[in-house]
Design a protein around this motif. Structure first.
Motif, PDB file in Angstrom:
ATOM      1  N   LEU A 165      87.235  -9.065  22.971  1.00  0.00           N
ATOM      2  CA  LEU A 165      88.622  -9.288  23.845  1.00  0.00           C
ATOM      3  C   LEU A 165      89.027  -7.904  24.364  1.00  0.00           C
ATOM      4  O   LEU A 165      89.112  -7.749  25.427  1.00  0.00           O
ATOM      5  CB  LEU A 165      89.666  -9.978  23.110  1.00  0.00           C
ATOM      6  CG  LEU A 165      89.116 -11.466  22.928  1.00  0.00           C
ATOM      7  CD1 LEU A 165      90.447 -11.981  22.380  1.00  0.00           C
ATOM      8  CD2 LEU A 165      89.048 -12.210  24.274  1.00  0.00           C
ATOM      9  N   TYR A 166      89.211  -6.964  23.371  1.00  0.00           N
ATOM     10  CA  TYR A 166      89.671  -5.661  23.740  1.00  0.00           C
ATOM     11  C   TYR A 166      88.817  -4.986  24.648  1.00  0.00           C
ATOM     12  O   TYR A 166      88.849  -4.462  25.842  1.00  0.00           O
ATOM     13  CB  TYR A 166      89.794  -4.748  22.461  1.00  0.00           C
ATOM     14  CG  TYR A 166      91.413  -4.903  22.148  1.00  0.00           C
ATOM     15  CD1 TYR A 166      92.408  -4.557  22.596  1.00  0.00           C
ATOM     16  CD2 TYR A 166      91.542  -5.309  20.621  1.00  0.00           C
ATOM     17  CE1 TYR A 166      93.672  -4.676  22.147  1.00  0.00           C
ATOM     18  CE2 TYR A 166      92.686  -5.450  20.171  1.00  0.00           C
ATOM     19  CZ  TYR A 166      93.773  -5.030  20.986  1.00  0.00           C
ATOM     20  OH  TYR A 166      95.229  -5.187  20.164  1.00  0.00           O
ATOM     21  N   ALA A 167      87.696  -4.712  24.317  1.00  0.00           N
ATOM     22  CA  ALA A 167      86.243  -4.205  24.901  1.00  0.00           C
ATOM     23  C   ALA A 167      86.279  -4.869  26.250  1.00  0.00           C
ATOM     24  O   ALA A 167      86.058  -3.823  27.506  1.00  0.00           O
ATOM     25  CB  ALA A 167      85.329  -4.189  24.240  1.00  0.00           C
ATOM     26  N   VAL A 168      86.080  -6.161  26.552  1.00  0.00           N
ATOM     27  CA  VAL A 168      85.795  -6.653  27.785  1.00  0.00           C
ATOM     28  C   VAL A 168      87.135  -6.405  28.662  1.00  0.00           C
ATOM     29  O   VAL A 168      86.879  -6.190  29.603  1.00  0.00           O
ATOM     30  CB  VAL A 168      85.420  -8.030  27.439  1.00  0.00           C
ATOM     31  CG1 VAL A 168      85.459  -8.997  28.764  1.00  0.00           C
ATOM     32  CG2 VAL A 168      84.046  -8.344  26.839  1.00  0.00           C
ATOM     33  N   ALA A 169      88.191  -6.667  28.224  1.00  0.00           N
ATOM     34  CA  ALA A 169      89.371  -6.677  28.873  1.00  0.00           C
ATOM     35  C   ALA A 169      89.653  -5.152  29.323  1.00  0.00           C
ATOM     36  O   ALA A 169      90.006  -5.060  30.789  1.00  0.00           O
ATOM     37  CB  ALA A 169      90.599  -7.075  28.061  1.00  0.00           C
ATOM     38  N   ILE A 170      89.425  -4.246  28.497  1.00  0.00           N
ATOM     39  CA  ILE A 170      89.537  -2.711  28.878  1.00  0.00           C
ATOM     40  C   ILE A 170      88.400  -2.457  29.871  1.00  0.00           C
ATOM     41  O   ILE A 170      88.806  -1.734  30.971  1.00  0.00           O
ATOM     42  CB  ILE A 170      89.555  -1.919  27.769  1.00  0.00           C
ATOM     43  CG1 ILE A 170      90.577  -2.020  26.904  1.00  0.00           C
ATOM     44  CG2 ILE A 170      89.528  -0.197  28.242  1.00  0.00           C
ATOM     45  CD1 ILE A 170      90.726  -1.646  25.487  1.00  0.00           C
ATOM     46  N   VAL A 174      89.288  -1.105  33.897  1.00  0.00           N
ATOM     47  CA  VAL A 174      88.790   0.355  34.195  1.00  0.00           C
ATOM     48  C   VAL A 174      88.000   0.123  35.466  1.00  0.00           C
ATOM     49  O   VAL A 174      87.821   1.012  36.456  1.00  0.00           O
ATOM     50  CB  VAL A 174      88.339   1.059  33.210  1.00  0.00           C
ATOM     51  CG1 VAL A 174      87.461   2.424  33.457  1.00  0.00           C
ATOM     52  CG2 VAL A 174      89.274   1.268  31.897  1.00  0.00           C
ATOM     53  N   SER A 175      86.954  -0.843  35.307  1.00  0.00           N
ATOM     54  CA  SER A 175      85.971  -1.029  36.479  1.00  0.00           C
ATOM     55  C   SER A 175      86.861  -1.384  37.655  1.00  0.00           C
ATOM     56  O   SER A 175      86.370  -1.118  38.810  1.00  0.00           O
ATOM     57  CB  SER A 175      85.144  -2.121  35.987  1.00  0.00           C
ATOM     58  OG  SER A 175      84.121  -1.808  34.882  1.00  0.00           O
ATOM     59  N   ALA A 176      87.719  -2.313  37.465  1.00  0.00           N
ATOM     60  CA  ALA A 176      88.656  -2.758  38.564  1.00  0.00           C
ATOM     61  C   ALA A 176      89.327  -1.605  39.147  1.00  0.00           C
ATOM     62  O   ALA A 176      89.249  -1.447  40.381  1.00  0.00           O
ATOM     63  CB  ALA A 176      89.662  -3.753  38.150  1.00  0.00           C
ATOM     64  N   VAL A 177      90.065  -0.745  38.351  1.00  0.00           N
ATOM     65  CA  VAL A 177      90.529   0.428  38.992  1.00  0.00           C
ATOM     66  C   VAL A 177      89.727   1.381  39.676  1.00  0.00           C
ATOM     67  O   VAL A 177      89.820   1.846  40.674  1.00  0.00           O
ATOM     68  CB  VAL A 177      91.400   1.271  37.764  1.00  0.00           C
ATOM     69  CG1 VAL A 177      91.850   2.767  38.251  1.00  0.00           C
ATOM     70  CG2 VAL A 177      92.403   0.510  37.175  1.00  0.00           C
ATOM     71  N   LYS A 178      88.507   1.683  39.063  1.00  0.00           N
ATOM     72  CA  LYS A 178      87.208   2.425  39.756  1.00  0.00           C
ATOM     73  C   LYS A 178      87.106   1.968  41.130  1.00  0.00           C
ATOM     74  O   LYS A 178      86.781   2.632  41.973  1.00  0.00           O
ATOM     75  CB  LYS A 178      86.200   2.498  38.968  1.00  0.00           C
ATOM     76  CG  LYS A 178      86.517   3.645  37.572  1.00  0.00           C
ATOM     77  CD  LYS A 178      85.154   3.518  36.803  1.00  0.00           C
ATOM     78  CE  LYS A 178      85.227   4.617  35.661  1.00  0.00           C
ATOM     79  NZ  LYS A 178      83.871   4.617  34.808  1.00  0.00           N
ATOM     80  N   HIS A 179      86.807   0.637  40.925  1.00  0.00           N
ATOM     81  CA  HIS A 179      86.431  -0.011  42.408  1.00  0.00           C
ATOM     82  C   HIS A 179      87.433   0.038  43.403  1.00  0.00           C
ATOM     83  O   HIS A 179      87.066   0.604  44.531  1.00  0.00           O
ATOM     84  CB  HIS A 179      86.114  -1.509  42.134  1.00  0.00           C
ATOM     85  CG  HIS A 179      85.680  -2.319  43.451  1.00  0.00           C
ATOM     86  ND1 HIS A 179      84.440  -2.075  43.902  1.00  0.00           N
ATOM     87  CD2 HIS A 179      86.434  -3.175  44.133  1.00  0.00           C
ATOM     88  CE1 HIS A 179      84.551  -2.902  45.012  1.00  0.00           C
ATOM     89  NE2 HIS A 179      85.521  -3.423  45.227  1.00  0.00           N
ATOM     90  N   ILE A 180      88.685   0.168  43.146  1.00  0.00           N
ATOM     91  CA  ILE A 180      89.918   0.337  44.008  1.00  0.00           C
ATOM     92  C   ILE A 180      89.942   1.579  44.494  1.00  0.00           C
ATOM     93  O   ILE A 180      90.052   1.978  45.656  1.00  0.00           O
ATOM     94  CB  ILE A 180      91.082  -0.239  43.277  1.00  0.00           C
ATOM     95  CG1 ILE A 180      91.198  -1.661  43.194  1.00  0.00           C
ATOM     96  CG2 ILE A 180      92.471   0.113  44.331  1.00  0.00           C
ATOM     97  CD1 ILE A 180      92.347  -2.160  42.275  1.00  0.00           C
TER      98      ILE A 180
END
Length: 190
Positions: A165-170, A174-180
């Motif tokens: 849960l932690y690894a997938v959520a983080i 992070v992937s979403a922020v990088k994409h933005i």
């Protein structure tokens, strides 16, 4: 002789802050999140690497445990001569993350490989920490395989679930922020 330049990485600071916020209760309580240390070591290996960061995270984990026990009244039940095997647990997570660095493409296959590596690393970490605690801690007078398998079945699912849960959520955040950030940079250059 000059000293090496110390570069502070925001990602390392964020992971260290998460460890400081969650390490006090292994499986969590109604008032505290479960420990994120395993996911932190995996993600630090994946994104940041470096033996100094690994050592720093180990020191932080030990210091938090010491403070939790001596200053905050957290039970010392889990601290025994088997405690040193946590180094192997965290090394398994770190190395699993480092191994995943080769999967740079954002694809289903790459994500599946990373997830498999995360599960394998977490399983290895569990065997180090849980196995050493059961067999070497001295907390159990009559150690036997039947009792170990029973304890394995009790503790492995939350150990794996919390880490996933932690690894997938983080990772997703992070992937979403990088994409933005990438989208904004692309829009500014157009």
């Amino acid at each position: 002789m000059s000293l090496p330049t110390l570069t502070v990485k925001p990602g390392a600071v964020a992971l260290m802050a998460l460890m400081a916020a969650t390490r006090f209760h292994h499986f969590g309580t109604p008032f505290a999140l479960p420990d994120a240390s395993l996911a932190i070591f995996f993600l630090a290996g994946l994104w940041l690497g470096g033996r100094y960061l690994f050592a720093t995270l180990l020191i932080e984990a030990g210091l938090i445990d010491y403070l939790a026990i001596t200053k905050l009244g957290v039970s010392d039940f889990c601290v025994s001569k088997a405690y040193v095997f946590l180094i192997g647990s965290y090394a398994a997570m770190w190395l699993g993350g480092k191994w995943c660095r080769k999967f740079t493409e954002l694809s289903i296959a790459g994500a599946a490989r990373q997830l498999i590596a995360l599960v394998a690393a977490t399983s290895t970490a569990f065997l180090f920490s849980n196995g050493s605690f059961y067999w070497l801690s001295g907390r159990y007078a009559d150690t036997n395989w039947a009792q170990y398998i029973e304890r394995f079945a009790k503790y492995y699912p939350p150990y794996m679930t919390n880490t996933l849960l932690y690894a997938v959520a983080i990772f997703a955040a992070v992937s979403a922020v990088k994409h933005i950030i990438t989208q904004r940079a692309t829009q500014q250059t157009v």
